[in-house]
Design a protein around this motif. Sequence first.
Motif, mmCIF file in Angstrom:
data_model
loop_
_atom_site.group_PDB
_atom_site.id
_atom_site.type_symbol
_atom_site.label_atom_id
_atom_site.label_comp_id
_atom_site.label_asym_id
_atom_site.label_seq_id
_atom_site.Cartn_x
_atom_site.Cartn_y
_atom_site.Cartn_z
ATOM 1 N N PHE A 35 -10.809 -46.846 5.000
ATOM 2 C CA PHE A 35 -11.191 -48.211 4.692
ATOM 3 C C PHE A 35 -12.612 -48.469 5.160
ATOM 4 O O PHE A 35 -12.984 -48.130 6.281
ATOM 5 N N ARG A 36 -13.389 -49.072 4.264
ATOM 6 C CA ARG A 36 -14.758 -49.514 4.564
ATOM 7 C C ARG A 36 -14.869 -50.967 4.134
ATOM 8 O O ARG A 36 -14.259 -51.367 3.147
ATOM 9 N N PRO A 37 -15.689 -51.749 4.816
ATOM 10 C CA PRO A 37 -15.775 -53.174 4.488
ATOM 11 C C PRO A 37 -16.590 -53.436 3.220
ATOM 12 O O PRO A 37 -17.710 -53.917 3.259
ATOM 13 N N VAL A 38 -16.009 -53.090 2.078
ATOM 14 C CA VAL A 38 -16.636 -53.315 0.778
ATOM 15 C C VAL A 38 -15.623 -54.030 -0.099
ATOM 16 O O VAL A 38 -14.474 -53.602 -0.190
ATOM 17 N N VAL A 39 -16.042 -55.092 -0.742
ATOM 18 C CA VAL A 39 -15.147 -55.831 -1.626
ATOM 19 C C VAL A 39 -15.554 -55.536 -3.060
ATOM 20 O O VAL A 39 -16.694 -55.772 -3.457
ATOM 21 N N LEU A 40 -14.618 -54.996 -3.849
ATOM 22 C CA LEU A 40 -14.914 -54.645 -5.228
ATOM 23 C C LEU A 40 -14.449 -55.717 -6.207
ATOM 24 O O LEU A 40 -15.002 -55.847 -7.275
#
Length: 74
Positions: A35-40
Amino acid sequence: MIRGLKAQLEIQVAGPDIARSLTDLGLIDEYRLYFRPVVLGRGKPFFAGPRPPLRLVANDRIGEDAIRLTYVPA
């Protein structure tokens, strides 16, 4: 990343469709979810359908912006 096929080899899966097929066949020994803090905003859920029963066995910080969660089938 999914470690599977009964520990004979390691396969990295980047999508829910093949992961679901391998899960349905009972070929997954371990799930490693990164998990990485990126919102797709869109996309398919990783577990497309009922989520298999899983047990968390490890969590590791990867660098400054990611975490790896390791699960095994319960």
